[in-house]
Design a protein around this motif. Structure first.
Motif, mmCIF file in Angstrom:
data_model
loop_
_atom_site.group_PDB
_atom_site.id
_atom_site.type_symbol
_atom_site.label_atom_id
_atom_site.label_comp_id
_atom_site.label_asym_id
_atom_site.label_seq_id
_atom_site.Cartn_x
_atom_site.Cartn_y
_atom_site.Cartn_z
ATOM 1 N N SER A 33 -11.248 84.552 130.865
ATOM 2 C CA SER A 33 -12.174 83.427 130.730
ATOM 3 C C SER A 33 -13.564 83.970 130.397
ATOM 4 O O SER A 33 -13.824 85.171 130.501
ATOM 5 C CB SER A 33 -12.223 82.634 132.039
ATOM 6 O OG SER A 33 -12.872 83.400 133.055
ATOM 7 N N PHE A 34 -14.461 83.058 130.042
ATOM 8 C CA PHE A 34 -15.844 83.440 129.779
ATOM 9 C C PHE A 34 -16.445 84.126 130.994
ATOM 10 O O PHE A 34 -17.078 85.177 130.888
ATOM 11 C CB PHE A 34 -16.663 82.192 129.400
ATOM 12 C CG PHE A 34 -18.104 82.486 129.148
ATOM 13 C CD1 PHE A 34 -18.538 82.885 127.894
ATOM 14 C CD2 PHE A 34 -19.044 82.345 130.158
ATOM 15 C CE1 PHE A 34 -19.876 83.166 127.660
ATOM 16 C CE2 PHE A 34 -20.384 82.621 129.938
ATOM 17 C CZ PHE A 34 -20.797 83.022 128.685
ATOM 18 N N GLU A 35 -16.244 83.537 132.167
ATOM 19 C CA GLU A 35 -16.808 84.089 133.408
ATOM 20 C C GLU A 35 -16.229 85.468 133.706
ATOM 21 O O GLU A 35 -16.952 86.382 134.115
ATOM 22 C CB GLU A 35 -16.562 83.140 134.580
ATOM 23 C CG GLU A 35 -17.198 83.591 135.881
ATOM 24 C CD GLU A 35 -18.721 83.682 135.843
ATOM 25 O OE1 GLU A 35 -19.263 84.542 136.559
ATOM 26 O OE2 GLU A 35 -19.368 82.909 135.129
ATOM 27 N N GLN A 36 -14.928 85.640 133.511
ATOM 28 C CA GLN A 36 -14.303 86.946 133.735
ATOM 29 C C GLN A 36 -14.855 87.975 132.754
ATOM 30 O O GLN A 36 -15.138 89.114 133.143
ATOM 31 C CB GLN A 36 -12.787 86.846 133.593
ATOM 32 C CG GLN A 36 -12.125 86.120 134.730
ATOM 33 C CD GLN A 36 -10.665 85.837 134.470
ATOM 34 O OE1 GLN A 36 -10.239 85.647 133.336
ATOM 35 N NE2 GLN A 36 -9.881 85.819 135.540
ATOM 36 N N CYS A 37 -15.043 87.574 131.505
ATOM 37 C CA CYS A 37 -15.602 88.489 130.502
ATOM 38 C C CYS A 37 -17.004 88.924 130.911
ATOM 39 O O CYS A 37 -17.350 90.100 130.816
ATOM 40 C CB CYS A 37 -15.612 87.809 129.135
ATOM 41 S SG CYS A 37 -16.097 88.886 127.776
ATOM 42 N N LYS A 38 -17.789 87.978 131.393
ATOM 43 C CA LYS A 38 -19.154 88.293 131.830
ATOM 44 C C LYS A 38 -19.144 89.276 132.994
ATOM 45 O O LYS A 38 -19.871 90.272 132.989
ATOM 46 C CB LYS A 38 -19.879 86.995 132.211
ATOM 47 C CG LYS A 38 -21.342 87.170 132.520
ATOM 48 C CD LYS A 38 -22.060 85.837 132.598
ATOM 49 C CE LYS A 38 -21.767 85.141 133.896
ATOM 50 N NZ LYS A 38 -22.638 83.947 134.113
ATOM 51 N N ARG A 39 -18.298 89.011 133.981
ATOM 52 C CA ARG A 39 -18.209 89.904 135.144
ATOM 53 C C ARG A 39 -17.731 91.297 134.746
ATOM 54 O O ARG A 39 -18.237 92.302 135.254
ATOM 55 C CB ARG A 39 -17.259 89.318 136.182
ATOM 56 C CG ARG A 39 -17.785 88.092 136.869
ATOM 57 C CD ARG A 39 -16.771 87.565 137.836
ATOM 58 N NE ARG A 39 -17.160 86.282 138.381
ATOM 59 C CZ ARG A 39 -16.479 85.647 139.306
ATOM 60 N NH1 ARG A 39 -15.373 86.172 139.802
ATOM 61 N NH2 ARG A 39 -16.880 84.489 139.746
ATOM 62 N N LEU A 40 -16.753 91.346 133.857
ATOM 63 C CA LEU A 40 -16.230 92.647 133.414
ATOM 64 C C LEU A 40 -17.264 93.421 132.614
ATOM 65 O O LEU A 40 -17.389 94.638 132.759
ATOM 66 C CB LEU A 40 -14.946 92.463 132.599
ATOM 67 C CG LEU A 40 -13.726 92.076 133.428
ATOM 68 C CD1 LEU A 40 -12.598 91.603 132.530
ATOM 69 C CD2 LEU A 40 -13.275 93.254 134.279
ATOM 70 N N ALA A 41 -18.023 92.733 131.772
ATOM 71 C CA ALA A 41 -19.060 93.406 130.990
ATOM 72 C C ALA A 41 -20.095 94.060 131.909
ATOM 73 O O ALA A 41 -20.501 95.203 131.683
ATOM 74 C CB ALA A 41 -19.731 92.423 130.033
ATOM 75 N N VAL A 42 -20.483 93.352 132.949
ATOM 76 C CA VAL A 42 -21.457 93.913 133.897
ATOM 77 C C VAL A 42 -20.850 95.101 134.639
ATOM 78 O O VAL A 42 -21.456 96.168 134.736
ATOM 79 C CB VAL A 42 -21.943 92.823 134.887
ATOM 80 C CG1 VAL A 42 -22.760 93.439 136.014
ATOM 81 C CG2 VAL A 42 -22.754 91.772 134.154
ATOM 82 N N ALA A 43 -19.629 94.940 135.145
ATOM 83 C CA ALA A 43 -18.987 96.004 135.922
ATOM 84 C C ALA A 43 -18.710 97.240 135.081
ATOM 85 O O ALA A 43 -18.813 98.368 135.578
ATOM 86 C CB ALA A 43 -17.677 95.487 136.530
#
Length: 74
Positions: free
Chosen positions: A40-50
């Motif tokens: 999802s968009f939110e998962q992509c955002k979290r993964l990009a940060v991590a």
């Protein structure tokens, strides 16, 4: 090898570490990493940060893995 796997390996992170950093269940992350599930968009955002990269890199829109500079707060 997926971009997610390359980044995760380069940082020395396990899938469990990704779970701890992002809140994404390890089994769900494994499916995303192996192309069996879309993120999802939110998962992509979290993964990009991590993973210290950009969402564009994870989406395949750029070949530069460097993250963008943080946005300035007004």
């Amino acid at each position: 090898m997926s971009r997610l796997r390359q980044l995760r390996d380069a940082l020395g992170y396990s899938q469990v570490k990704i779970q701890m950093l992002t809140g994404i269940d390890q089994s769900d992350y494994s499916k995303i990493e192996n192309g069996k599930r879309h993120m999802s968009f939110e998962q992509c955002k979290r993964l990009a940060v991590a993973l210290k990269t950009s969402m564009d890199y994870l989406a395949g829109l750029t070949d530069k893995p460097d993250p963008y500079p943080p946005a300035r707060r007004r």
